[in-house]
Write an enzyme that holds these catalytic residues in place. Structure first.
Site, PDB file in Angstrom:
ATOM      1  N   CYS A  99      -3.909   0.491   6.833  1.00 29.44           N
ATOM      2  CA  CYS A  99      -3.061   1.688   6.852  1.00 29.44           C
ATOM      3  C   CYS A  99      -3.473   2.647   7.956  1.00 29.44           C
ATOM      4  CB  CYS A  99      -3.111   2.390   5.491  1.00 29.44           C
ATOM      5  SG  CYS A  99      -2.290   1.464   4.172  1.00 29.44           S
ATOM      6  N   CYS A 118      -6.835   3.274   4.121  1.00 29.50           N
ATOM      7  CA  CYS A 118      -7.770   2.157   4.274  1.00 29.50           C
ATOM      8  C   CYS A 118      -7.944   1.818   5.746  1.00 29.50           C
ATOM      9  CB  CYS A 118      -7.283   0.941   3.487  1.00 29.50           C
ATOM     10  SG  CYS A 118      -5.808   0.138   4.167  1.00 29.50           S
ATOM     11  N   GLU A 138       1.044   4.198   1.423  1.00 30.24           N
ATOM     12  CA  GLU A 138       1.538   4.807   2.653  1.00 30.24           C
ATOM     13  C   GLU A 138       2.688   4.007   3.238  1.00 30.24           C
ATOM     14  OE1 GLU A 138      -1.502   3.953   1.761  1.00 30.24           O
ATOM     15  OE2 GLU A 138      -3.057   4.998   2.916  1.00 30.24           O
ATOM     16  N   HIS A 188       0.852  -1.189   0.000  1.00 28.38           N
ATOM     17  CA  HIS A 188       0.000   0.000   0.000  1.00 28.38           C
ATOM     18  C   HIS A 188       0.886   1.235   0.000  1.00 28.38           C
ATOM     19  CE1 HIS A 188      -4.248  -1.459   1.035  1.00 28.38           C
ATOM     20  NE2 HIS A 188      -3.549  -2.514   0.647  1.00 28.38           N
TER      21      HIS A 188
END
Length: 510
Positions: A306, A237, A190, A188
């Site tokens: 995240c 998320c 981040e 992801h």
């Protein structure tokens, strides 16, 4: 009429007006038509001059054209191209080097890119400019871009410099886990960007241009006036994205401080990402203990969301366990979102879940750990383009130390797209090798004697004490149990040279 563009202007009209004034041809390219007759989906892409913009999908040709035009205009606005000049619509690689030069933080008092723009606009523009400059020569279909995340460093009130970036929204499948530390489990945006940020912190800590200074406990701390900022093109998320999308707020502030929303019992719960997919699911039970053999035989791999990981950074710091041997915790100064912003949901997710009895919680943390509450906000000049549809599995990463070299990973495998290129520069094994190089420079024989990744993490006692306090507080507040990867996954050694490979193993969780 688009509400996300300044003044509510029609994006098709904006592009057509520009086309007439500049002589740059504007085309709407139909790429695909899918679905049954009663529910068709049309994919369109805008081309202006020689530049292609992101494709979009809609249920009618008219709407697809409108959305494609809006995506093009928003991307240009996101790069700071608010006048839509001919140069704005020229591919970056054809503009010459000046077009790729970003304002530097050191010793400048450069104005914001747009009159009236905010710090959040500034951070977003720097982020999209850097991404576009770095990926100008990479085929768009390989980028897999749906979410962009960056870390920006500012010195005082200067414009700021992007120090790392990442894209992607995939996690590895269970069978891709590695005992050697050479798989990137969470791709992801981040998380990928933060790994690049850590590699920046791993630079020689005592160099003349170091951003650190000695602290009273013998470690190093970030120099006064240097701040770090996280930009994400959409809500992280997990808990930070669990709200009705129609409730996404404009950039106008809600007043000073954080005002988190707690509307029902499900909000604040820890959540895990879906293996090899998009979205998150709640942690159902505190009895979940992933095992290596279970995952290898098909047990679902669980990776924390995240939102949960950013919450963790706001207690334990961005530097992680390894660098905490040398550094005091490094905290975020601000978090900026593009699309999908809700002040109440974001602040709850990334810090204020632990604000209840905050004073009692912080007493359980060793000094100088704390519960950090970063400034939060969203862009006001433009609404970051939402990329619809299922995205590519690729993930891009870059940090300043990489120069102009962008690395592309397969997010479902956690490895480089081309296997013969070796292991990723942001995998655990490489980051552990950088840590051991720092230990050698610092003459830390005690840390070098810890030949195993998990042992080196476990030896960071203040960090581990803070981690125990964090996970205990989450459980005590009914948010669930943090799910870790199997201990074997962290048992690789670091005695085999610069790649950190070794045959030594340990079994304890770090």
């Amino acid at each position: 009429v688009s509400r996300s563009l300044p003044g509510g202007k029609n994006p098709v009209s904006l592009l057509m007006e520009f086309s007439q004034k500049s002589g740059s041809a504007c085309e709407f390219l139909p790429l695909a038509q899918q679905g049954p007759a009663h529910d068709p989906r049309f994919t369109f892409q805008v081309k202006v001059g020689d530049r292609l913009f992101p494709p979009v999908v809609a249920h009618s040709k008219k709407l697809a054209r409108q959305m494609a035009a809006e995506a093009a205009v928003q991307e240009l606005l996101g790069e700071g191209q608010h006048s839509l000049t001919p140069k704005a619509l020229t591919p970056p690689h054809a503009q010459g080097t000046d077009a790729l030069t970003l304002p530097q933080a050191q010793g400048t008092d450069a104005p914001l890119p747009v009159s009236g723009s905010t710090l959040h606009d500034q951070l977003a523009m720097l982020s999209h400019q850097r991404f576009n400059a770095l990926t100008a020569r990479i085929q768009h279909s390989l980028l897999g871009r749906k979410i962009l995340a960056t870390f920006v460093m500012r010195r005082g009130d200067s414009l700021g410099t992007v120090v790392s970036l990442g894209t992607g929204n995939r996690c590895v499948k269970g069978e891709e886990l590695s005992l050697k530390g050479d798989t990137v489990n969470d791709c992801h945006a981040e998380i990928i960007s933060r790994r690049g940020f850590i590699s920046e912190l791993e630079k020689p800590l005592d160099s003349e241009d170091s951003i650190f200074e000695p602290a009273e406990d013998g470690k190093l701390r970030v120099k006064h006036g240097i701040t770090f900022h996280l930009y994400i093109s959409t809500a992280p998320c997990g808990d930070g994205a669990l709200f009705d999308k129609s409730c996404s707020e404009p950039a106008a502030g809600v007043g000073p401080g954080h005002q988190p929303l707690f509307e029902n019992a499900k909000q604040g719960k820890l959540r895990t990402k879906v293996e090899n997919g998009e979205g998150t699911i709640p942690v159902e039970s505190s009895d979940i203990v992933p095992t290596w053999d279970g995952i290898q035989h098909g047990e679902r791999l669980r990776t924390m969301s995240c939102s949960d990981k950013i919450l963790r950074w706001n207690v334990l710091g961005l530097q992680g366990a390894l660098l905490s041997h040398f550094l005091q915790p490094v905290y975020l100064h601000s978090v900026t979102l593009g699309y999908l912003y809700s002040h109440g949901h974001l602040t709850r997710a990334i810090c204020c879940r632990l604000a209840r009895d905050e004073e009692e919680f912080t007493k359980t943390l060793p000094h100088p750990y704390t519960l950090n509450h970063p400034q939060v906000g969203r862009v006001s000049v433009y609404d970051s383009t939402r990329h619809t549809g299922r995205t590519k599995e690729s993930s891009v990463n870059w940090s300043q130390a990489d120069g102009s070299s962008v690395e592309v990973l397969d997010g479902t495998k956690g490895t480089l797209e081309s296997a013969q290129l070796g292991v990723s520069r942001v995998c655990k094994r490489r980051l552990f090798a950088l840590f051991r190089a720092q230990c050698e420079r610092a003459g830390r024989a005690d840390l070098l004697a810890l030949g195993c990744y998990c042992d080196a993490k476990r030896a960071a006692l203040p960090f581990q004490q803070a981690k125990v306090a964090l996970l205990s507080a989450l459980q005590a507040r009914g948010y669930g149990t943090w799910i870790c990867k199997p201990g074997e996954e962290k048992s690789f050694g670091g005695g085999g040279g610069t790649d950190g490979n070794s045959d030594s193993h340990c079994t304890a969780e770090g």
